[in-house]
Design a protein around this motif. Sequence first.
Motif, PDB file in Angstrom:
ATOM      1  N   LYS A 350       0.877  -1.067   0.154  1.00 47.99           N
ATOM      2  CA  LYS A 350       0.208   0.216   0.009  1.00 47.99           C
ATOM      3  C   LYS A 350       0.971   1.165  -0.020  1.00 47.99           C
ATOM      4  CE  LYS A 350      -3.973  -2.068   2.251  1.00 47.99           C
ATOM      5  NZ  LYS A 350      -4.684  -1.939   3.487  1.00 47.99           N
ATOM      6  N   ARG A 351       2.199   1.275   0.413  1.00 49.48           N
ATOM      7  CA  ARG A 351       2.788   2.299   0.601  1.00 49.48           C
ATOM      8  C   ARG A 351       3.786   2.311  -0.902  1.00 49.48           C
ATOM      9  NH1 ARG A 351       5.771   2.230   6.261  1.00 49.48           N
ATOM     10  NH2 ARG A 351       6.739   3.968   5.374  1.00 49.48           N
ATOM     11  N   VAL A 352       3.885   1.520  -1.656  1.00 51.18           N
ATOM     12  CA  VAL A 352       4.934   1.658  -2.697  1.00 51.18           C
ATOM     13  C   VAL A 352       4.090   1.312  -4.077  1.00 51.18           C
ATOM     14  CG1 VAL A 352       6.729   0.904  -1.132  1.00 51.18           C
ATOM     15  CG2 VAL A 352       5.332  -0.960  -2.616  1.00 51.18           C
ATOM     16  N   ALA A 353       2.716   1.686  -4.256  1.00 50.00           N
ATOM     17  CA  ALA A 353       1.976   1.671  -5.346  1.00 50.00           C
ATOM     18  C   ALA A 353       1.009   2.782  -5.619  1.00 50.00           C
ATOM     19  CB  ALA A 353       1.276   0.279  -5.085  1.00 50.00           C
ATOM     20  N   PHE A 354       0.749   3.122  -6.844  1.00 49.65           N
ATOM     21  CA  PHE A 354      -0.049   3.862  -7.226  1.00 49.65           C
ATOM     22  C   PHE A 354      -1.620   3.183  -7.010  1.00 49.65           C
ATOM     23  CE2 PHE A 354       3.265   5.233 -10.116  1.00 49.65           C
ATOM     24  CZ  PHE A 354       3.508   6.400  -9.399  1.00 49.65           C
ATOM     25  N   ARG A 355      -2.539   4.070  -6.349  1.00 46.24           N
ATOM     26  CA  ARG A 355      -3.971   3.601  -6.120  1.00 46.24           C
ATOM     27  C   ARG A 355      -4.663   3.812  -7.364  1.00 46.24           C
ATOM     28  NH1 ARG A 355      -4.896   2.295  -0.643  1.00 46.24           N
ATOM     29  NH2 ARG A 355      -3.079   2.565   0.516  1.00 46.24           N
ATOM     30  N   ASP A 356      -5.521   2.530  -7.914  1.00 46.70           N
ATOM     31  CA  ASP A 356      -6.318   2.847  -9.077  1.00 46.70           C
ATOM     32  C   ASP A 356      -7.581   2.222  -8.345  1.00 46.70           C
ATOM     33  OD1 ASP A 356      -4.519   3.975 -10.613  1.00 46.70           O
ATOM     34  OD2 ASP A 356      -3.837   2.089 -11.335  1.00 46.70           O
ATOM     35  N   THR A 357      -8.599   2.549  -9.205  1.00 42.50           N
ATOM     36  CA  THR A 357      -9.933   1.768  -8.718  1.00 42.50           C
ATOM     37  C   THR A 357     -10.703   1.279 -10.167  1.00 42.50           C
ATOM     38  OG1 THR A 357     -10.497   3.453  -7.308  1.00 42.50           O
ATOM     39  CG2 THR A 357     -12.269   2.202  -7.975  1.00 42.50           C
ATOM     40  N   LEU A 358     -10.776  -0.132  -9.986  1.00 43.84           N
ATOM     41  CA  LEU A 358     -11.581  -0.871 -11.230  1.00 43.84           C
ATOM     42  C   LEU A 358     -12.852  -0.636 -10.912  1.00 43.84           C
ATOM     43  CD1 LEU A 358     -10.574  -2.532 -13.537  1.00 43.84           C
ATOM     44  CD2 LEU A 358     -10.864  -4.584 -12.251  1.00 43.84           C
ATOM     45  N   GLU A 359     -13.558   0.021 -12.068  1.00 39.45           N
ATOM     46  CA  GLU A 359     -15.004   0.090 -11.961  1.00 39.45           C
ATOM     47  C   GLU A 359     -15.868  -0.923 -12.970  1.00 39.45           C
ATOM     48  OE1 GLU A 359     -16.161   4.144 -12.344  1.00 39.45           O
ATOM     49  OE2 GLU A 359     -15.160   4.639 -10.467  1.00 39.45           O
ATOM     50  N   LEU A 360     -16.543  -1.980 -12.370  1.00 41.21           N
ATOM     51  CA  LEU A 360     -17.318  -2.845 -13.028  1.00 41.21           C
ATOM     52  C   LEU A 360     -18.670  -2.551 -13.021  1.00 41.21           C
ATOM     53  CD1 LEU A 360     -15.267  -5.755 -12.149  1.00 41.21           C
ATOM     54  CD2 LEU A 360     -14.649  -4.355 -13.815  1.00 41.21           C
ATOM     55  N   GLN A 361     -19.734  -3.140 -13.624  1.00 44.07           N
ATOM     56  CA  GLN A 361     -21.073  -3.028 -13.694  1.00 44.07           C
ATOM     57  C   GLN A 361     -21.791  -4.239 -14.233  1.00 44.07           C
ATOM     58  OE1 GLN A 361     -23.837  -0.214 -15.869  1.00 44.07           O
ATOM     59  NE2 GLN A 361     -23.243   0.970 -14.138  1.00 44.07           N
ATOM     60  N   ILE A 362     -22.633  -4.585 -13.596  1.00 39.62           N
ATOM     61  CA  ILE A 362     -23.756  -5.613 -14.094  1.00 39.62           C
ATOM     62  C   ILE A 362     -25.130  -5.323 -13.891  1.00 39.62           C
ATOM     63  CG2 ILE A 362     -24.580  -8.176 -13.546  1.00 39.62           C
ATOM     64  CD1 ILE A 362     -21.825  -8.716 -12.283  1.00 39.62           C
ATOM     65  N   ARG A 363     -25.733  -5.611 -15.019  1.00 35.76           N
ATOM     66  CA  ARG A 363     -27.270  -5.113 -15.019  1.00 35.76           C
ATOM     67  C   ARG A 363     -27.881  -6.358 -15.513  1.00 35.76           C
ATOM     68  NH1 ARG A 363     -24.942  -0.898 -17.934  1.00 35.76           N
ATOM     69  NH2 ARG A 363     -25.986  -1.726 -20.005  1.00 35.76           N
ATOM     70  N   ASN A 364     -28.964  -6.771 -14.515  1.00 36.52           N
ATOM     71  CA  ASN A 364     -29.874  -7.788 -14.578  1.00 36.52           C
ATOM     72  C   ASN A 364     -31.290  -7.519 -14.839  1.00 36.52           C
ATOM     73  OD1 ASN A 364     -27.851  -9.798 -14.386  1.00 36.52           O
ATOM     74  ND2 ASN A 364     -28.042  -9.512 -12.208  1.00 36.52           N
ATOM     75  N   ARG A 365     -32.028  -8.375 -15.668  1.00 35.86           N
ATOM     76  CA  ARG A 365     -33.557  -8.214 -15.688  1.00 35.86           C
ATOM     77  C   ARG A 365     -33.820  -9.555 -15.805  1.00 35.86           C
ATOM     78  NH1 ARG A 365     -35.081  -4.587 -20.357  1.00 35.86           N
ATOM     79  NH2 ARG A 365     -33.990  -6.204 -21.508  1.00 35.86           N
ATOM     80  N   SER A 366     -34.755 -10.009 -14.827  1.00 40.91           N
ATOM     81  CA  SER A 366     -35.413 -11.666 -14.965  1.00 40.91           C
ATOM     82  C   SER A 366     -36.878 -11.602 -14.867  1.00 40.91           C
ATOM     83  CB  SER A 366     -34.865 -12.183 -13.442  1.00 40.91           C
ATOM     84  OG  SER A 366     -33.451 -12.171 -13.621  1.00 40.91           O
ATOM     85  N   TYR A 367     -37.179 -12.697 -15.557  1.00 40.40           N
ATOM     86  CA  TYR A 367     -38.717 -12.949 -15.736  1.00 40.40           C
ATOM     87  C   TYR A 367     -38.983 -14.363 -15.160  1.00 40.40           C
ATOM     88  CZ  TYR A 367     -37.997  -8.992 -19.070  1.00 40.40           C
ATOM     89  OH  TYR A 367     -37.930  -8.018 -19.673  1.00 40.40           O
ATOM     90  N   ALA A 368     -39.860 -14.823 -14.574  1.00 43.37           N
ATOM     91  CA  ALA A 368     -40.029 -16.165 -14.057  1.00 43.37           C
ATOM     92  C   ALA A 368     -41.461 -16.426 -13.781  1.00 43.37           C
ATOM     93  CB  ALA A 368     -39.354 -16.056 -12.642  1.00 43.37           C
ATOM     94  N   LEU A 369     -41.843 -17.849 -14.305  1.00 41.55           N
ATOM     95  CA  LEU A 369     -43.075 -18.207 -14.245  1.00 41.55           C
ATOM     96  C   LEU A 369     -42.771 -19.574 -13.215  1.00 41.55           C
ATOM     97  CD1 LEU A 369     -44.356 -17.874 -17.673  1.00 41.55           C
ATOM     98  CD2 LEU A 369     -45.071 -16.623 -15.696  1.00 41.55           C
ATOM     99  N   ASP A 370     -43.868 -19.881 -12.377  1.00 42.20           N
ATOM    100  CA  ASP A 370     -44.009 -21.088 -11.751  1.00 42.20           C
ATOM    101  C   ASP A 370     -45.303 -21.785 -11.406  1.00 42.20           C
ATOM    102  OD1 ASP A 370     -45.103 -20.630  -8.787  1.00 42.20           O
ATOM    103  OD2 ASP A 370     -43.826 -18.996  -9.239  1.00 42.20           O
ATOM    104  N   LEU A 371     -45.222 -22.911 -11.446  1.00 40.25           N
ATOM    105  CA  LEU A 371     -46.617 -23.596 -11.168  1.00 40.25           C
ATOM    106  C   LEU A 371     -46.355 -24.764 -10.076  1.00 40.25           C
ATOM    107  CD1 LEU A 371     -49.470 -24.400 -11.872  1.00 40.25           C
ATOM    108  CD2 LEU A 371     -48.497 -25.876 -13.711  1.00 40.25           C
ATOM    109  N   GLY A 372     -47.298 -24.799  -9.053  1.00 42.87           N
ATOM    110  CA  GLY A 372     -47.042 -25.652  -8.103  1.00 42.87           C
ATOM    111  C   GLY A 372     -48.141 -26.339  -7.143  1.00 42.87           C
ATOM    112  N   GLY A 373     -47.956 -27.301  -6.524  1.00 44.87           N
ATOM    113  CA  GLY A 373     -49.217 -27.855  -5.779  1.00 44.87           C
ATOM    114  C   GLY A 373     -48.744 -28.710  -4.857  1.00 44.87           C
TER     115      GLY A 373
END
Length: 647
Positions: A350-373
Motif C-alpha cells: 500500500k505504500r509503494v503503489a499507485f492506487r487505482d479503482t476498477l469500476e465494473l457493472q452488471i445489469r440484470n433483468r429477470s422473468y420467472a413463471l412457476d406452477l406448484g401444488g
Amino acid sequence: MSAFPSAQGWARSMDNDDEGFIFQNQSRSISASAGAKGGVGLAALSGGVEGRAQKTRYREYNSARAFVHLNAEKLQHGSRRDTLGISARTAVGALIRLFRPGHGNELKHYHRLQQQAADQQQRLGVLQGWLGQRDASAALPGGKAPVVPSGDVVSLKGGANVRAAAAGVSAGAAVSVERIDIHADSLTPYWQALSAPEGAARNAAVAAQRVAGIEQKAQSLFDAAGERPGTRPLSRLTGGIPLRECPPDVLSKAAERLGAELDHFCAVAQQLDAGVGRRQGGDLVEKSILSSWRGKRREDALANMVLAHGALLVAARASNDAGEAERALRDMADKLYSPPIRHDAEALSKRVAFRDTLELQIRNRSYALDLGGGIGPFGAKVEASLTEQHRDHLNPVRAGDYKDVRLTLSGSLGDAGALGKLKDALASQLAPHGLADALPAALAGMETALTGQLGAGATLLLRFYRPQYQGQADFPQDAAGFRLQLARVVASGDASVNLSGGVPLQPGVSLELGLSAGGSAATVLHERWGDNTLSAPMMHYLHLQGVGESERWQGIADRQQASLGGLFRQLADGGSAVRKEAEYFLRRQPQDGFGERFFGAMREFAAGRLGFDAARERLDELMQRQLPLWQADKLAFPGLVERPLQA
C-alpha cells in the motif's frame, strides 16, 4: 393491503463464480415491500412489490487453491478435531493442550517442520556466504502474507410478483431488475507504472502528477540544510547531486549502490529470520540499516528504498543516455518490491503503489413463471425463468451480454404433526400399565410443535453469450450473436427441523423455547460447453494461465472431451460461426502461418485422420498465443480509473 416499510440485515458469506474465483463477503442491506391479497371461495389472488439496497465489502481470491494457501496461517490454529467439529472435552486433553499448544494439530506441526527446513537452508546460505559464495536461497515460507484484493459492491434491486391459488394448486409470475456496481481496489507498483511505454498513467495529466509526486516525496531522502553530507540515503547514493543534474554515470553508480544496500539488508535480515547472528550483534546491524534509511521497521526502510528506486528510474528515463542505469533498476525491482525476508507485504504494497479503482457493472433483468401444488405433506413445483444480463468487465471473454434460461423441478415433504404421533405412540405403550389416562393431564397446558421438511430439486441451465468483442469493427457480423456457452444440470437438497414449545408459568406469562437446525447442498451433475463458440474454453484456459494453475486445464479438457470434439468439427466447417470467430483472433496474432496449420489440424480431426489430443494441442497453442493480447486488453480496460499519487 399490507406493507412492510423496511427491514435491515447483515450477513457474512462466501461464493464463487464459473472461473473459480472465491469471494469472502460482508454485507449490509435494507429492504422494503408492499403487498395485497384477496380471494373468493377457494380461489385467492395476491401480488406485491419489493425493493432492496445492499452494500458488500469483499475479499477476492483467484482460486480455491489460493484461498486455502492464504488462509493456512489461520487454519493451523485449529486441530483436526476442531476442523471436523469434534472437540476433546476431557481434563487430560485440556492439560495436554495447555502445555503443548500444537498437540493434535497436524497442520501446525507440518508448518513447524517446514520452517525448520527453511531455517536450515538459510543457515547453509549464511555458511556459503562466509565461504565466499553468494546466498541465493529462496524466501522463507510464511515470511510474508500475499495481498488479497478487496472492493465494494453496491446492489439496487426492485421487483414485482403476482400469485393465484385454487384447489391446492398455485401459479405465480415475477419480474425483477437489478443494477450492481463494483468498485475494486487496484494497486500498481511504482516501477511498473514508471516503466510502461505510455508513462506513469494512460491519462497525461495523471501521469505528470505521479512523476512530480515521486520526485517531491524523494526530496525527503536528500540531505536537509545544516545536516552532515551523506546523512540521508539518496544523497549517499548520488554523492549529494540532485537527481535532475545527475549525469548517466552517476545514475548508474547510484543504481549499483542501491542494489548493494538492498542485498546487504536482505542478507542481514535473512540471518536473523533463520536464527543466526542475533547474539553476535546482527539485530544491531539491522537497526543501523533501518536508521540509515529513515525507518524504524523493515517496511519503513523498504518503502524508502522503493521511493529512491522510483526517483532514480524517473531520472534515468528523463536522461537519454542512462539506459544502463534503467536496466539495473528494472533488474532489482522484483526483489525490492517482494524481498525474500519476513515482512508485512500488505502494509508495504500500500505504500509503494499507485492506487487505482476498477469500476465494473452488471445489469440484470429477470422473468420467472412457476406452477406448484401439493397433496398432504407432499409438494411439487416447476419454475422457468429467463435472466438477461449485461456485464462490463475487464476480462474480454467475460464482458458482454448473457441470456440464462433455467428450468427447475423441485419437490418437498413436510410433516407438522410429529409430536402428536409421538404422544399417540407413547399412549399405546402406557395403556397396558393403566397409565395412558394420566398422559394428557401431564401434558396439559403445554403447547408444542415439531415440524420437519425435506426438499430436493434439479435445475437445467442454458447460458447463451454474446461477447463484447463482437462489437469490434473487424469482427465478422455474420458470426455475431448469442451462442450457447454451456449447459449445466445441478441437483440440490435441503433439510430442516424446527421445534418450538411454550410452558405456562402463570396466567398471562409463559416460557417459550425454540430450536431449529437445517442444511443444504448442491452438486453439478453434468456440464457441457457449447460447440459453436470459443468463449468457454478460452475463459477457463486464460484464467488458469493468469493465476499460475495451468496444470488444471488437462482435467477440465478431459471432462469436456465430447464438447471439444464437436468444437473441432465446427472449426473445420468454413461457414460456421466459431470458424469466423477463430479467424478474428488469428488476425490479431503474429502472421507466421499458424492459422493454416490450425485449421488444417481441425480438418484432419473431422476426417478421422488426427487424434483428439493432437487437435487439442493446436487449440491450446491458439489460446496461448492469445494470452499476451488478452492481458493487453485487460490493461486497456476503460473502467480502470487512475488516481493521482497521494501525499
